[in-house]
Design an enzyme around this catalytic site. Structure first.
Site, PDB file in Angstrom:
ATOM      1  N   GLY A 166      -0.709 118.220  48.030  1.00 39.39           N
ATOM      2  CA  GLY A 166      -1.040 117.060  47.213  1.00 39.39           C
ATOM      3  C   GLY A 166       0.170 116.308  46.705  1.00 39.39           C
ATOM      4  N   VAL A 179      -3.998 112.871  52.072  1.00 37.51           N
ATOM      5  CA  VAL A 179      -3.949 114.327  51.958  1.00 37.51           C
ATOM      6  C   VAL A 179      -2.669 114.869  52.583  1.00 37.51           C
ATOM      7  CG1 VAL A 179      -6.471 114.587  51.967  1.00 37.51           C
ATOM      8  CG2 VAL A 179      -5.239 114.624  54.126  1.00 37.51           C
ATOM      9  N   CYS A 180      -2.249 116.037  52.085  1.00 34.03           N
ATOM     10  CA  CYS A 180      -1.143 116.790  52.694  1.00 34.03           C
ATOM     11  C   CYS A 180      -1.430 118.261  52.401  1.00 34.03           C
ATOM     12  CB  CYS A 180       0.214 116.332  52.141  1.00 34.03           C
ATOM     13  SG  CYS A 180       0.459 116.685  50.398  1.00 34.03           S
ATOM     14  N   LEU A 181      -0.430 119.103  52.436  1.00 36.94           N
ATOM     15  CA  LEU A 181      -0.675 120.526  52.212  1.00 36.94           C
ATOM     16  C   LEU A 181      -0.941 120.851  50.745  1.00 36.94           C
ATOM     17  CD1 LEU A 181      -0.891 123.256  53.667  1.00 36.94           C
ATOM     18  CD2 LEU A 181       1.522 123.610  53.128  1.00 36.94           C
ATOM     19  N   LEU A 202      -4.526 120.479  51.454  1.00 38.43           N
ATOM     20  CA  LEU A 202      -5.199 121.246  52.499  1.00 38.43           C
ATOM     21  C   LEU A 202      -5.207 122.738  52.198  1.00 38.43           C
ATOM     22  CD1 LEU A 202      -6.576 121.318  55.271  1.00 38.43           C
ATOM     23  CD2 LEU A 202      -4.332 121.223  56.321  1.00 38.43           C
TER      24      LEU A 202
END
Length: 125
Positions: free
Chosen positions: A71, A67-69, A96
């Site tokens: 994708g 996951v990241c902010l 996120l």
């Protein structure tokens, strides 16, 4: 070189998979992670910039969601890890920011830009 199809899941599916003991790996950088993060039992923070040197911390036999902010970086992380023989990887698309918009559990203060009535222009508060 063979093409690997990357499996992606949405935040809602991710929430369900977490209940089935999937491990989240957040690849955002240190400062982003400390502002706000996933409030789930099993999350490992390995910034994308440190992924190569810390990938030995990722259990190869576990099911993992990166996951990241948004994708995008987590998708790059999945591609990178696939090259090193990791196979049980999923990417959470929309990241996120979408997770927080849906009201799923987070720690810290999330400032999420949403498309508002005026299109999210900078003059809106």
């Amino acid at each position: 070189m063979e093409t690997i199809k990357i499996k992606e899941v949405c935040p809602t599916s991710t929430l369900e998979l977490i209940k089935r003991n999937y491990l989240l790996i957040d690849v955002r950088e240190e400062n982003e992670f400390h502002q706000f993060s996933f409030d789930v039992p099993r999350v490992l923070h390995i910034p994308l910039s440190k992924l190569e040197e810390r990938m030995n911390e990722i259990p190869k036999n576990e099911k993992v969601i990166l996951v990241c902010l948004t994708g995008e970086r987590s998708l790059r992380a999945v591609q990178f890890l696939n090259e090193y023989g990791f196979t049980n990887l999923l990417n959470m698309k929309k990241g996120l920011s979408k997770w927080a918009q849906k009201g799923y559990p987070i720690k810290g203060v999330a400032i999420i830009e949403e498309k508002s009535c005026c299109g999210g222009h900078s003059h809106c508060n």
